[in-house]
Scaffold this motif. Structure first.
Motif, mmCIF file in Angstrom:
data_model
loop_
_atom_site.group_PDB
_atom_site.id
_atom_site.type_symbol
_atom_site.label_atom_id
_atom_site.label_comp_id
_atom_site.label_asym_id
_atom_site.label_seq_id
_atom_site.Cartn_x
_atom_site.Cartn_y
_atom_site.Cartn_z
ATOM 1 N N ALA A 262 0.812 -1.214 0.000
ATOM 2 C CA ALA A 262 0.000 0.000 0.000
ATOM 3 C C ALA A 262 0.847 1.267 0.000
ATOM 4 O O ALA A 262 0.462 2.275 -0.602
ATOM 5 N N ILE A 263 1.999 1.239 0.651
ATOM 6 C CA ILE A 263 2.845 2.437 0.690
ATOM 7 C C ILE A 263 3.839 2.473 -0.464
ATOM 8 O O ILE A 263 4.714 3.344 -0.515
ATOM 9 N N GLY A 264 3.696 1.524 -1.402
ATOM 10 C CA GLY A 264 4.539 1.529 -2.587
ATOM 11 C C GLY A 264 5.945 1.029 -2.367
ATOM 12 O O GLY A 264 6.878 1.406 -3.101
ATOM 13 N N MET A 265 6.120 0.151 -1.373
ATOM 14 C CA MET A 265 7.448 -0.384 -1.095
ATOM 15 C C MET A 265 7.372 -1.911 -0.983
ATOM 16 O O MET A 265 7.712 -2.507 0.043
ATOM 17 N N PRO A 266 6.938 -2.593 -2.075
ATOM 18 C CA PRO A 266 6.775 -4.051 -2.003
ATOM 19 C C PRO A 266 8.074 -4.796 -1.761
ATOM 20 O O PRO A 266 8.053 -5.943 -1.296
ATOM 21 N N GLU A 267 9.194 -4.172 -2.045
ATOM 22 C CA GLU A 267 10.480 -4.842 -1.845
ATOM 23 C C GLU A 267 10.746 -5.160 -0.378
ATOM 24 O O GLU A 267 11.547 -6.046 -0.049
ATOM 25 N N LEU A 268 10.056 -4.450 0.537
ATOM 26 C CA LEU A 268 10.263 -4.712 1.965
ATOM 27 C C LEU A 268 9.742 -6.089 2.378
ATOM 28 O O LEU A 268 10.148 -6.619 3.408
ATOM 29 N N LYS A 269 8.866 -6.674 1.568
ATOM 30 C CA LYS A 269 8.333 -7.994 1.893
ATOM 31 C C LYS A 269 9.423 -9.061 1.891
ATOM 32 O O LYS A 269 9.324 -10.064 2.612
ATOM 33 N N SER A 270 10.460 -8.855 1.105
ATOM 34 C CA SER A 270 11.556 -9.822 1.050
ATOM 35 C C SER A 270 12.805 -9.324 1.774
ATOM 36 O O SER A 270 13.810 -10.036 1.840
ATOM 37 N N ASP A 271 12.737 -8.124 2.340
ATOM 38 C CA ASP A 271 13.868 -7.587 3.111
ATOM 39 C C ASP A 271 14.015 -8.427 4.381
ATOM 40 O O ASP A 271 13.046 -8.595 5.132
ATOM 41 N N PRO A 272 15.185 -8.988 4.643
ATOM 42 C CA PRO A 272 15.345 -9.857 5.824
ATOM 43 C C PRO A 272 15.013 -9.155 7.141
ATOM 44 O O PRO A 272 14.729 -9.809 8.137
ATOM 45 N N ARG A 273 15.058 -7.835 7.170
ATOM 46 C CA ARG A 273 14.717 -7.106 8.391
ATOM 47 C C ARG A 273 13.217 -7.081 8.660
ATOM 48 O O ARG A 273 12.796 -6.886 9.815
ATOM 49 N N PHE A 274 12.379 -7.259 7.639
ATOM 50 C CA PHE A 274 10.941 -7.012 7.779
ATOM 51 C C PHE A 274 10.048 -8.135 7.260
ATOM 52 O O PHE A 274 8.837 -8.018 7.330
#
Length: 405
Positions: A262-274
């Motif tokens: 929703a916030i336009g940052m789908p890459e965070l779904k695979s970020d090991p931190r998140f």
């Protein structure tokens, strides 16, 4: 007849201010006959909680004392004390919120009251449990918030200790008392046995705080320190938008991943931190920072629609003033105008919970001091001459006539 699941239950209410009146109001809302017993000065809550249209009828008093009747007795006078004894004979529950030593001095300790009514449910609400060294200390909500660690939670989050700006400890203890009284009434219905209930505010608030924040000190030896870092992070608060604030809580992986989309940052779904609950917990400060920077770019209205479509848990931020116009609360009818016979039109807060066969059918306005004194004395066996003597000698006080507002 009141209707409600507690119809036929009589509660003698010796409480004042918030903790006890909240408990007895909930019981009264469900049909109990709550008789509020006050001395000649009245419940301090009549005066402590803001200006009313008439003396002794403050806003908070009105909100905590509906559906009750009021009798005024001077318990320092033998005849007034005797009248209370006759009232207790007719009761199922006696509820009080002073220090136990004060009840003993009044001749109202459990053993004495049990001789008057053997199956009484005797519920005391006070600052500190009677097994510890603080047992005789006086207590008010702010004292309990400070000693129980509530104020320290604000220090952990903001840098300075502070009280939660509503009477959290009083209200928590009041709700717990309702639960215990309901269980005791069920026990009495099955066995015929009354009992003593003690509701210490300190121990109850420490329990609330530490089940949340004992954290790594839950283990022996400790695995770390106290305090849930996710809850105590300074960015765990309403998030600033382009034109106001919004409240978001995306905890599960599905919710957090939907938030990232929703916030336009789908890459965070695979970020090991998140990418997992455990990872976001470990990196909660960075998670909150990124979320906050993204949310600041759009208005609250825009974000509410985006999160509605994405099924991200979110709600508008309301000020106290905005609550009166909140569309959901309007739909629910939480605030309703009522006509009080002496205070005029008031805005009443309706019971938030409902039971299909549990709520009382009538509505009694919060009573004036001594409003039902004579009525209640008649119910417990006093004749006209005896009532007149009680009032003449100052052992009982009626309610002076008042002009309706």
């Amino acid at each position: 007849m009141s209707g409600g699941c507690l119809e036929g239950v009589r509660i003698v209410d010796l409480t004042s201010v918030v903790v006890g009146p909240l408990a007895t109001q909930i019981l009264a809302d469900h049909g109990a006959d709550v008789i509020k017993v006050e001395g000649p000065a009245g419940d301090i809550g009549r005066y402590l909680a803001g200006k009313g249209r008439n003396p002794g009828m403050s806003p908070k008093y009105l909100h905590l004392n509906r559906n009750k009747r009021a009798i005024c007795l001077d318990l320092k006078r033998p005849a007034g004390h005797a009248a209370l004894g006759k009232l207790i004979e007719s009761a199922d529950v006696l509820l009080w919120n002073v220090r136990p030593a004060s009840m003993s001095r009044l001749g109202l300790d459990y053993d004495t009251v049990r001789r008057i009514k053997p199956d009484i449910i005797y519920c005391g609400m006070f600052g500190f449990g009677q097994q510890g060294r603080y047992r005789d200390m006086p207590a008010y909500d702010s004292i309990i918030q400070g000693v129980s660690g509530v104020a320290d939670l604000n220090r952990r989050m903001t840098g300075a200790p502070a009280y939660v700006p509503y009477v959290l400890a009083d209200r928590t203890a009041g709700l717990i008392a309702v639960q215990l009284i309901a269980m005791a009434l069920y026990h009495k219905a099955r066995t015929g046995e009354g009992q003593r209930i003690e509701v210490p505010m300190y121990e109850n608030m420490v329990t609330q705080v530490m089940t949340e924040h004992m954290y790594q000190r839950s283990f022996v030896p400790p695995l770390g320190e106290t305090g849930d870092p996710r809850v105590l992070d300074s960015d765990n608060r309403p998030i600033r938008t382009l034109d106001g604030y919004i409240c978001i809580s995306a905890n599960t992986d599905g919710q957090a991943h939907a938030l990232f989309d929703a916030i336009g940052m789908p890459e965070l779904k695979s970020d090991p931190r998140f990418r997992s609950v455990a990872a976001r917990f470990k990196h909660v400060r960075e998670y909150f920072r990124i979320r906050g920077e993204a949310i600041a770019r759009r208005s609250t209205t825009e974000w509410m629609e985006i999160f509605r479509v994405a099924d991200v848990p979110a709600a508008p931020y309301n000020t106290l003033e905005m609550l009166f116009d909140d569309p959901h609360l309007r739909d629910a009818g939480l605030f309703q105008e009522r006509e009080h016979p002496t205070e005029g039109t008031i805005l009443e807060i309706q019971p938030a919970n409902s039971m299909s066969a549990g709520m009382r059918k009538d509505w009694l306005p919060a009573p004036r001091l001594g409003q039902h004194t004579e009525e209640i004395l008649v119910e417990i066996g006093y004749g006209d001459d005896a009532i007149e003597r009680l009032i003449e000698e100052g052992a009982a006080h009626g309610c002076p006539a008042a002009e309706p507002s």
